[in-house]
Design a protein around this motif. Structure first.
Motif, PDB file in Angstrom:
ATOM      1  N   PRO A  10       0.771  -1.129  -0.033  1.00 25.76           N
ATOM      2  CA  PRO A  10      -0.007   0.168  -0.002  1.00 25.76           C
ATOM      3  C   PRO A  10       0.819   1.264   0.083  1.00 25.76           C
ATOM      4  O   PRO A  10       0.216   2.362  -0.436  1.00 25.76           O
ATOM      5  CB  PRO A  10      -0.887  -0.009   1.222  1.00 25.76           C
ATOM      6  N   TRP A  11       2.125   1.323   0.460  1.00 20.82           N
ATOM      7  CA  TRP A  11       3.162   2.418   0.348  1.00 20.82           C
ATOM      8  C   TRP A  11       3.244   2.861  -1.066  1.00 20.82           C
ATOM      9  O   TRP A  11       3.676   3.854  -1.376  1.00 20.82           O
ATOM     10  CB  TRP A  11       4.299   2.086   1.000  1.00 20.82           C
TER      11      TRP A  11
ATOM     12  N   THR B 234       0.987   3.267  -3.486  1.00 19.35           N
ATOM     13  CA  THR B 234      -0.192   3.699  -4.253  1.00 19.35           C
ATOM     14  C   THR B 234      -0.596   5.149  -3.607  1.00 19.35           C
ATOM     15  O   THR B 234      -0.456   5.321  -2.605  1.00 19.35           O
ATOM     16  CB  THR B 234      -1.542   2.677  -4.348  1.00 19.35           C
ATOM     17  N   SER B 235      -1.230   5.770  -4.460  1.00 14.82           N
ATOM     18  CA  SER B 235      -1.601   7.160  -3.728  1.00 14.82           C
ATOM     19  C   SER B 235      -2.766   7.057  -3.180  1.00 14.82           C
ATOM     20  O   SER B 235      -3.148   7.869  -2.297  1.00 14.82           O
ATOM     21  CB  SER B 235      -2.023   8.164  -5.150  1.00 14.82           C
ATOM     22  N   GLU B 236      -3.652   5.791  -3.217  1.00 10.10           N
ATOM     23  CA  GLU B 236      -4.641   5.702  -2.056  1.00 10.10           C
ATOM     24  C   GLU B 236      -4.439   4.827  -0.923  1.00 10.10           C
ATOM     25  O   GLU B 236      -5.339   4.449  -0.404  1.00 10.10           O
ATOM     26  CB  GLU B 236      -5.874   5.217  -2.765  1.00 10.10           C
ATOM     27  N   SER B 237      -3.137   4.538  -0.860  1.00 12.99           N
ATOM     28  CA  SER B 237      -2.510   3.742   0.153  1.00 12.99           C
ATOM     29  C   SER B 237      -3.318   2.162   0.335  1.00 12.99           C
ATOM     30  O   SER B 237      -3.764   1.710   1.516  1.00 12.99           O
ATOM     31  CB  SER B 237      -2.780   4.176   1.350  1.00 12.99           C
ATOM     32  N   ARG B 238      -3.373   1.594  -1.034  1.00 12.65           N
ATOM     33  CA  ARG B 238      -4.052   0.320  -1.050  1.00 12.65           C
ATOM     34  C   ARG B 238      -3.346  -0.663  -1.452  1.00 12.65           C
ATOM     35  O   ARG B 238      -2.413  -0.248  -2.365  1.00 12.65           O
ATOM     36  CB  ARG B 238      -5.501   0.417  -1.773  1.00 12.65           C
ATOM     37  N   TYR B 239      -3.593  -1.961  -1.121  1.00 11.80           N
ATOM     38  CA  TYR B 239      -2.738  -2.953  -1.870  1.00 11.80           C
ATOM     39  C   TYR B 239      -3.191  -3.200  -3.227  1.00 11.80           C
ATOM     40  O   TYR B 239      -4.110  -3.002  -3.892  1.00 11.80           O
ATOM     41  CB  TYR B 239      -3.219  -4.411  -1.213  1.00 11.80           C
TER      42      TYR B 239
ATOM     43  N   ASN C  13       1.967   6.330  -6.118  1.00 14.43           N
ATOM     44  CA  ASN C  13       2.497   7.557  -5.320  1.00 14.43           C
ATOM     45  C   ASN C  13       4.013   7.688  -5.628  1.00 14.43           C
ATOM     46  O   ASN C  13       4.586   7.148  -6.413  1.00 14.43           O
ATOM     47  CB  ASN C  13       2.340   7.650  -3.893  1.00 14.43           C
TER      48      ASN C  13
END
Length: 444
Positions: A30-31, A33-38, A67
């Motif tokens: 999740p680190w 992606t911009s939406e902090s998702r897997y 991100n």
């Protein structure tokens, strides 16, 4: 297994697999992606393979989905993939030269600017310096332009410049501008540095180093260098004229530019289409007669031992000389004052025909897996994946999970396949102490 892995050449496919596996795991976090998702496994695998194989295809919007950490990972994977390709190609040439007989070793070393076994560290250092200097210069030019003319903050300008410089030299094709280079299609300060980087990375280190070393004496260049350099110039000219003629009046591509903008956008697109992956025109809006031209250029690709894909310029033009000699009834295939070995002719034919077979099989597979896809679109996507170009008509996300896995496999095969196949053919060279009677079957 130890005997199998004794040759460094055979480690190349496993090295790429390890980089892809590591990149996939990191991009799933999740680190990234911009939406902090897997990130789904297929998406992460596709992106990691595309980055390591320096393809540039993406099933998500690179500029919004990832991100800063994700974009840094893509940059690192592209750099590792690009340098890994050059390093792997170096090992192939040097190891193959060592395994051949004295006469063939001398021929191979002559074709690679006279680098010998003892020059490995020096050669790898020169490759690394070339990549670093090229990327620093391109970064400075892009960042300066973005800061001066487009009011980017200094930090953002440097980051955008670095990201695209790495993609340009390594023929990656990822972009954090949503429309790639379409918005900058008439800006030479953005387009031309990336074009130069793409050409430098796509020529191949044997040709590039020999041109630098003997630029005043082109007649003394090795055959491989002549085929690569002059062949690349011919393809640039043909692609430029063809793209201009096909898209000049298309209001959705070049038709909306003035004549200067048309020339620059067409030249940039032509220069990067053979594996660069950027686009200065919307590939979804191209006239249908333009797609065969782009597919042919992508299939040919760039130079040997480079970050470019495809069957390689030298392979294509070597086969052209074979056809020309056969049409003229010549007993030998000659390029300039050099006679081409029969083994080289067979190797070029093998690489070309196997590549055609893979593209055809991949196209049929993608059509079967994807309902309603046009045949030319499937052929375009498969060719782009296999040749590690990265251009797309639409988005690979439209092809579903099976289609994405097929394109992932093609990107991997297209990156390590020709390298491994070429070394395997060369290492398998052997001499018989007898020959069978000759026959001439009817051909045609």
């Amino acid at each position: 297994m130890r005997r199998f892995l004794r040759h460094p050449v055979r480690l190349v496919p496993f090295g790429f697999l390890a980089a892809i596996a590591l990149g996939t795991g990191l991009l799933m976090l999740p680190w990234a992606t911009s939406e902090s998702r897997y990130t789904p496994f297929t998406t992460a695998l596709f992106t990691a393979t595309s980055a390591v194989s320096v393809t540039g295809m993406s099933v998500v919007d690179t500029s919004t989905y990832w991100n800063s950490f994700g974009l840094i990972m893509i940059t690192v994977l592209t750099q590792v993939g690009g340098l890994g390709i050059l390093t792997g190609a170096t090992l192939v040439i040097l190891v193959v030269a060592r395994q051949l007989g004295l006469r063939n070793r001398m021929l191979v070393q002559a074709e690679t600017a006279e680098f010998g076994i003892g020059d490995v560290s020096r050669l790898l250092l020169r490759i690394a310096v070339l990549a670093l200097v090229s990327e620093v210069v391109i970064t400075a030019l892009l960042a300066g332009r973005l800061w001066w003319s487009y009011d980017y903050p200094v930090g953002r300008a440097l980051w955008y410049g670095l990201f695209h410089a790495v993609q340009g030299f390594n023929n990656g094709g990822f972009s954090i501008w949503p429309d790639s280079l379409v918005s900058f299609g008439r800006d030479p300060w953005i387009c031309l540095p990336l074009v130069i980087g793409t050409i430098l990375g796509g020529l191949g280190f044997p040709a590039l180093f020999e041109v630098v070393r003997a630029w005043r004496r082109p007649a003394s260049w090795a055959v491989a260098t002549k085929l690569t350099v002059w062949g690349s110039l011919v393809l640039l000219a043909v692609g430029f004229v063809g793209l201009l003629a096909a898209e000049w009046a298309n209001p959705n591509t070049l038709g909306g530019y003035d004549w200067r903008g048309k020339l620059l956008a067409a030249f940039t697109q032509d220069a990067v289409v053979r594996t660069g992956g950027f686009n200065t025109v919307d590939t979804n809006q191209l006239d249908e007669e333009t797609y065969p031209l782009l597919i042919a250029l992508m299939f040919i690709g760039g130079g040997s031992a480079s970050t470019a894909g495809g069957i390689k310029v030298s392979t294509f033009f070597l086969l052209a000389f074979v056809i020309w000699a056969e049409l003229r009834g010549e007993p030998d295939v000659t390029v300039g004052r050099s006679r081409i070995a029969t083994a080289s002719q067979r190797q070029a034919l093998t690489v070309a025909l196997l590549s055609v077979a893979l593209v055809v099989a991949g196209t049929v597979g993608l059509i079967i897996m994807t309902e309603g896809v046009r045949y030319y679109r499937a052929l375009f996507e498969v060719t782009s994946a296999f040749t590690t170009t990265g251009l797309s008509v639409g988005s690979p996300d439209d092809y579903g999970t099976l289609g994405q896995l097929l394109l992932t496999l093609l990107m991997y095969i297209g990156r390590v396949g020709p390298l491994t196949l070429g070394s395997a053919i060369a290492l398998n060279t052997r001499r018989r102490l007898y020959r069978y009677p000759e026959e001439q079957p009817i051909v045609g």
